[in-house]
Design an enzyme around this catalytic site. Structure first.
Site, PDB file in Angstrom:
ATOM      1  N   GLU A  47     -15.344 -15.182  20.361  1.00 17.67           N
ATOM      2  CA  GLU A  47     -15.533 -15.399  21.798  1.00 17.67           C
ATOM      3  C   GLU A  47     -16.710 -16.336  22.052  1.00 17.67           C
ATOM      4  O   GLU A  47     -16.680 -17.163  22.967  1.00 17.67           O
ATOM      5  CB  GLU A  47     -15.742 -14.047  22.502  1.00 17.67           C
ATOM      6  CG  GLU A  47     -15.457 -14.089  23.989  1.00 17.67           C
ATOM      7  CD  GLU A  47     -15.201 -12.698  24.536  1.00 17.67           C
ATOM      8  OE1 GLU A  47     -14.129 -12.132  24.241  1.00 17.67           O
ATOM      9  OE2 GLU A  47     -16.060 -12.157  25.248  1.00 17.67           O
ATOM     10  N   GLU A  57     -15.430 -19.664  21.495  1.00 23.46           N
ATOM     11  CA  GLU A  57     -14.570 -20.061  22.622  1.00 23.46           C
ATOM     12  C   GLU A  57     -15.435 -20.532  23.798  1.00 23.46           C
ATOM     13  O   GLU A  57     -15.120 -21.539  24.443  1.00 23.46           O
ATOM     14  CB  GLU A  57     -13.692 -18.861  23.040  1.00 23.46           C
ATOM     15  CG  GLU A  57     -12.649 -19.211  24.096  1.00 23.46           C
ATOM     16  CD  GLU A  57     -11.823 -17.989  24.529  1.00 23.46           C
ATOM     17  OE1 GLU A  57     -12.073 -16.875  24.035  1.00 23.46           O
ATOM     18  OE2 GLU A  57     -10.931 -18.177  25.380  1.00 23.46           O
ATOM     19  N   CYS A  78     -12.011  -7.600  26.560  1.00 24.61           N
ATOM     20  CA  CYS A  78     -11.900  -6.489  25.608  1.00 24.61           C
ATOM     21  C   CYS A  78     -11.625  -5.146  26.259  1.00 24.61           C
ATOM     22  O   CYS A  78     -11.362  -4.165  25.570  1.00 24.61           O
ATOM     23  CB  CYS A  78     -13.127  -6.415  24.723  1.00 24.61           C
ATOM     24  SG  CYS A  78     -14.645  -6.648  25.598  1.00 24.61           S
ATOM     25  N   SER A  81     -10.753 -14.646  28.397  1.00 26.83           N
ATOM     26  CA  SER A  81     -10.829 -15.077  26.997  1.00 26.83           C
ATOM     27  C   SER A  81      -9.514 -14.780  26.279  1.00 26.83           C
ATOM     28  O   SER A  81      -8.860 -13.772  26.551  1.00 26.83           O
ATOM     29  CB  SER A  81     -11.964 -14.314  26.308  1.00 26.83           C
ATOM     30  OG  SER A  81     -11.834 -14.402  24.909  1.00 26.83           O
ATOM     31  N   LYS A  91      -6.951   2.281  26.219  1.00 23.91           N
ATOM     32  CA  LYS A  91      -6.723   1.726  24.875  1.00 23.91           C
ATOM     33  C   LYS A  91      -5.364   2.174  24.326  1.00 23.91           C
ATOM     34  O   LYS A  91      -4.766   1.488  23.498  1.00 23.91           O
ATOM     35  CB  LYS A  91      -7.840   2.161  23.929  1.00 23.91           C
ATOM     36  CG  LYS A  91      -9.162   1.449  24.183  1.00 23.91           C
ATOM     37  CD  LYS A  91      -9.160   0.055  23.587  1.00 23.91           C
ATOM     38  CE  LYS A  91     -10.425  -0.704  23.954  1.00 23.91           C
ATOM     39  NZ  LYS A  91     -10.334  -2.129  23.640  1.00 23.91           N
ATOM     40  N   GLU A 116      -3.147  -0.372  25.708  1.00 24.76           N
ATOM     41  CA  GLU A 116      -3.370  -1.666  25.046  1.00 24.76           C
ATOM     42  C   GLU A 116      -2.650  -1.729  23.688  1.00 24.76           C
ATOM     43  O   GLU A 116      -2.003  -2.721  23.355  1.00 24.76           O
ATOM     44  CB  GLU A 116      -4.869  -1.892  24.840  1.00 24.76           C
ATOM     45  CG  GLU A 116      -5.204  -3.231  24.190  1.00 24.76           C
ATOM     46  CD  GLU A 116      -6.699  -3.385  23.921  1.00 24.76           C
ATOM     47  OE1 GLU A 116      -7.285  -2.504  23.263  1.00 24.76           O
ATOM     48  OE2 GLU A 116      -7.272  -4.387  24.355  1.00 24.76           O
ATOM     49  N   GLU A 154       2.131  -7.739  23.043  1.00 20.29           N
ATOM     50  CA  GLU A 154       1.343  -8.817  22.407  1.00 20.29           C
ATOM     51  C   GLU A 154       0.644  -8.338  21.133  1.00 20.29           C
ATOM     52  O   GLU A 154       0.140  -9.149  20.362  1.00 20.29           O
ATOM     53  CB  GLU A 154       0.232  -9.311  23.359  1.00 20.29           C
ATOM     54  CG  GLU A 154       0.692  -9.920  24.670  1.00 20.29           C
ATOM     55  CD  GLU A 154       0.818  -8.893  25.787  1.00 20.29           C
ATOM     56  OE1 GLU A 154       0.771  -7.681  25.487  1.00 20.29           O
ATOM     57  OE2 GLU A 154       0.994  -9.301  26.948  1.00 20.29           O
ATOM     58  N   CYS A 172     -18.067   1.347  28.341  1.00 20.09           N
ATOM     59  CA  CYS A 172     -17.229   2.310  27.596  1.00 20.09           C
ATOM     60  C   CYS A 172     -17.871   3.676  27.433  1.00 20.09           C
ATOM     61  O   CYS A 172     -17.159   4.655  27.232  1.00 20.09           O
ATOM     62  CB  CYS A 172     -16.913   1.773  26.219  1.00 20.09           C
ATOM     63  SG  CYS A 172     -15.793   0.403  26.294  1.00 20.09           S
TER      64      CYS A 172
HETATM   65 FE1  HC0 Z   1     -15.111  -0.184  24.124  1.00 19.71          FE
HETATM   66 FE2  HC0 Z   1     -14.676  -2.234  22.761  1.00 19.71          FE
HETATM   67  S1  HC0 Z   1     -16.729  -1.651  23.534  1.00 19.71           S
HETATM   68  S2  HC0 Z   1     -13.723  -1.870  24.809  1.00 19.71           S
HETATM   69  O1  HC0 Z   1     -15.879  -0.259  25.704  1.00 19.71           O
HETATM   70  O2  HC0 Z   1     -15.154  -4.986  23.346  1.00 19.71           O
HETATM   71  O3  HC0 Z   1     -12.896   1.690  24.536  1.00 19.71           O
HETATM   72  O4  HC0 Z   1     -16.801   1.853  22.847  1.00 19.71           O
HETATM   73  O5  HC0 Z   1     -14.091   0.047  21.376  1.00 19.71           O
HETATM   74  O6  HC0 Z   1     -11.989  -2.789  21.603  1.00 19.71           O
HETATM   75  O7  HC0 Z   1     -15.946  -2.787  20.197  1.00 19.71           O
HETATM   76  C1  HC0 Z   1     -13.756   1.038  24.405  1.00 19.71           C
HETATM   77  C2  HC0 Z   1     -16.131   1.189  23.407  1.00 19.71           C
HETATM   78  C3  HC0 Z   1     -14.435  -0.475  22.317  1.00 19.71           C
HETATM   79  C4  HC0 Z   1     -13.019  -2.648  22.004  1.00 19.71           C
HETATM   80  C5  HC0 Z   1     -15.431  -2.582  21.084  1.00 19.71           C
HETATM   81  C6  HC0 Z   1     -14.902  -3.965  23.131  1.00 19.71           C
END
Ligand code: HC0
Length: 568
Positions: free
Chosen positions: A278, A281, A298, A318, A357, A360, A365, A502
């Site tokens: 990133e 990028e 993310c 991104s 998640k 996700e 994708e 997070c």
């Molecule tokens: Fe997160 Fe992550 S920091 S989104 O908040 O970027 O869920 O903890 O794992 O993938 O590394 C969540 C937390 C993750 C991802 C990382 C990011």
């Protein structure tokens, strides 16, 4: 200021303060099932009633302003009887499924029923039958357990500005749902799970996938690997009586290993990798006149939010996959090859603070290894359930380390778990790569903390790099509206779906409130400071990964495995 007396204690508060908040100030706890400070202040549950001298009826403390010379009593026979009757009325319309409920022993209704000594319910509720909504890959909604407190509705509307759920129907038939005859999967729900964190009962919870993981662990053909997200380590201890923010990385790794995983790896490894990709990028977009500001990608609840509400702005996002998904793609390619395991036999689990998640991992994708890159996502709460089922004595475990090489990381990666962390990690690397100079201090404190939208400007060579950070989708919306209006003059924006980042994700231990979020953030920076390496580009395992496999950031292999495109 006004001065009032609560249970004989004099207290001074600002004009407009409620009796409930005034009582808190002098350590008097008034119970409630619907109140959420600044978010859900509606006096719906009637549990917080108190006696106010001169008033003809009991008053709901959460919506009654403190006034000069007011005399309040919070613990009289009338108050206790009223609360008990209200509890009984709620329970009369609530299924008695406590031992099989996901919130057993962590339910506000159950705790209050216990505290008030309710052994019998003297009323007959209507108990209408409702269907459980398990359409979502992330969340499950059980309307029969709902007590109509509206906390979930308020969080979804006021904090996240998503408005996916609301009251439908009337009287006993009222349910909180996405729409009449509509299920969550059909709605604009972004799967963030903030509703789960505030639900006082088990009406909203994560989709439990622990059985899938037990099955994989028991399958001798499967090579089961696990990654743990940055924010899990500073929260998981809470479920075993530790203080919020305790850094329990070593115990968590040891406990996971005891469950029988073949390898215990760290999402932090691919968080460092994300910074390499990133950061490159960003440098490329600035250098070539690409679309700016670049916005982080993310946080999957955030990605779904921009897809639903601001699709025209998607070119700003991104192309980097999240660290979870970068890890998944590498687990079934680079790692499988290195370990001599058929990728078809690799079962990839991730432990996340996040319910989105789960969504996700199942996006179309996310199959660049030729398989679903991450097979199952468990939340922090689900992992703890597995520990408890396995009889693991978490607190007594000696600390253990992650496995190599996908378990090696830097402090820049662990701070991903707090709002501002991705930005700070990126700045640490971009600065040094662009200038060739070593940073005097790696701490970019302007982007830290719980202020909703943070801004900073950092001199990188000749350029003043302007950045902004938002957490919680309501704050994200403010930035996106400014961007649409041409008023957001930034190079780089970090957006995290959940308040606090997070550490405040929808899969974290309950309760997760403002104070606990702050304590977990403190834990994150403690973990960062304890690391020898604190910049992603200094991670030796990442350097080796580029040498052996990826070649260079934004190279051909990276594009194949680590990047994607979200289309409107
Ligand atoms: Fe997160 Fe992550 S920091 S989104 O908040 O970027 O869920 O903890 O794992 O993938 O590394 C969540 C937390 C993750 C991802 C990382 C990011």
């Amino acid at each position: 200021m006004v001065t009032l007396t609560i249970d004989g204690k004099e207290v001074q508060v600002e004009q407009g303060t409620t009796v409930l908040e005034a009582a808190k100030k002098v350590n008097i706890n008034i119970p409630t099932l619907c109140y959420l400070k600044d978010i859900n202040v509606i006096g719906a549950c009637r549990i917080c009633v108190v006696e106010v001298k001169g008033a003809r009826t009991l008053q709901a403390a959460c919506v009654t302003p403190a006034t000069e010379n007011m005399v309040v009593l919070t613990n009289t026979a009338a108050v206790r009887n009223s609360r008990r009757m209200t509890l009984e009325l709620i329970l009369s319309n609530h299924p008695f499924q406590c031992p099989t409920c996901v919130r057993n022993q962590n339910c506000e209704l159950q705790s209050l029923a216990e505290a008030f000594g309710i052994r019998e319910v003297h009323y007959q509720g209507a108990n209408p039958e409702h269907v459980v909504d398990d359409s979502s890959v992330s969340l499950v909604r059980d309307p029969e357990k709902c007590i109509l407190c509206r906390r979930c509705v308020s969080v979804c509307e006021k904090v996240q500005t998503v408005c996916a759920i609301g009251p439908q129907g009337r009287g006993f038939d009222t349910v909180i749902a996405p729409g009449v005859d509509m299920v969550l999967a059909e709605s604009n729900c972004v799967n963030c799970g903030q509703c789960v964190l505030v639900c006082p009962t088990g009406a909203l919870c994560e989709r439990d996938q622990t059985e899938q993981v037990w099955a994989a662990l028991a399958d001798p053909k499967k090579h089961v690997v696990v990654q743990t997200a940055p924010a899990v380590r500073v929260a998981i201890g809470e479920m075993f009586g530790m203080k919020p923010g305790s850094v329990a990385t070593g115990q968590m790794v040891a406990a996971i290993r005891k469950l029988g995983f073949d390898k215990v790896f760290d999402t932090d490894f691919t968080a460092d990798l994300t910074i390499m990709e990133e950061g490159s990028e960003l440098i490329e977009r600035i250098g070539t006149g690409g679309v700016l500001p670049l916005i982080t990608s993310c946080s999957p609840g955030w990605v779904k939010f921009i897809e639903h509400f601001y699709p025209a702005l998607l070119p700003h996002v991104s192309t980097c996959k999240s660290p979870q998904q970068m890890f998944g793609a590498l687990a079934k390619t680079f790692y499988a090859e290195k370990a001599g395991v058929d990728p078809a036999d690799v079962f990839s689990v991730s432990i996340m603070p996040c319910t989105a998640k789960k969504f996700e991992a199942q996006r179309p994708e996310m199959n660049s290894s030729g398989y679903q890159d991450v097979d199952v996502v468990l939340t922090t709460r689900e992992l703890c359930r597995m520990f408890k089922q396995a009889g693991i004595n978490f607190n007594e475990l000696p600390e253990e380390n992650y496995d190599d090489p996908l378990g090696i990381s830097t402090g820049a990666a662990v701070i991903f778990g707090a709002t501002g962390g991705v930005m700070e990690a990126a700045l640490r690397t971009v600065y040094e790569i662009v200038t060739g100079e070593t940073l005097a201090s790696v701490d970019f404190v302007d982007v830290r903390g719980l202020v909703g939208v943070k801004e900073a400007s950092v001199k990188v060579g000749d350029l003043d790099v302007k950045v902004a950070v938002a957490h919680g989708l309501g704050n994200a919306r403010k930035l996106l509206d400014a961007l649409q209006a041409g008023e957001a003059n930034y190079h780089f924006i970090e957006i995290m779906c959940c308040p606090g980042g997070c550490i405040g994700g929808g899969g974290q231990p309950i309760p997760t409130n403002y104070e606990i979020r702050q304590q977990r953030i403190d834990g994150i920076y403690t973990a960062d400071e304890a690391m020898t390496l604190r910049k992603s580009h200094e991670n030796p395992a990442i350097q080796q990964l580029y040498k052996e496999f990826l070649e260079k950031p934004l190279g051909h292999k990276s594009h194949e495995l680590l990047h994607t495109k979200y289309t409107p």
